[in-house]
Scaffold this active site. Sequence first.
Site: not given
Length: 259
Positions: A17, A28, A53, A55, A60, A84, A114, A205-206, A228-229
């Site tokens: 992700n 920036r 994803h 949004r 992002h 997603e 999130t 997720h995580d 992702g994160h």
Amino acid sequence: MNQPSNASHPTTALSVNVNKVALLRNTRHLGIPSVARAAELCLQAGAQGITVHPRPDERHIRGHDVFELAALMKGWPDREYNIEGNPSQNLMEFIRRVRPHQATFVPDSEDQFTSDHGWSFPQDAERLGPLIAECKALGVRVSLFMDPVPGQMAAAKAAGADRVELYTEPYAAAWDTPQQGEQLARYRDAAQAALDAGLGVNAGHDLNRDNLGAFVRDVPGVLEVSIGHALVADALELGYAATVHAYLECIRGGVRAKA
């Protein structure tokens, strides 16, 4: 899009992700770091897919990213593109125009920080059914973001879903605590219920380098993890290639331990 072959893929595919790359870029107006370049480097390193994803507030991923990545993915016919989001917001227009390999429906509100919960059945069945059917008519596989509740899996299948994506934050939060085993058991039971209902199983997720291997080892039938994160955070230190290699090795380690 044609569905890619999984013959050369490990048992569990890694979809990267790239939302957080876009988040950094958006601070920036210089266009760096490049989302498309990040995706390309991850694919070159062996990632089996790319996830976005987008949004509605474009905090992002932005609309042009979705289309630029779709063009990039045409050069990687054996990899998958997963888009997603909430199908009642902006997701369906992207699905109609891009026709990715997979659409993951997530029940986020527009201002949600999130993703933090899955769909509920039978409450969500009526509104999801026609949207799932539309995706499938376009040749797009549908995955529903779900909490690890075994009793919900047959209803997700009845609504037309092809897969579920198990929301793994509770598992990650319990990692290295006395509740770790209890949480793994929840996901193991939910995944088995999904398999019994005829659904494919994704997860996300995580998930990170610490907890990924055990999840793949103990949870049956996981076809794909979307990360992702943690992956992007690791890439800031290690670089994209080394990070993707490390996550793939976590997956392989979990698969080897399962055998």
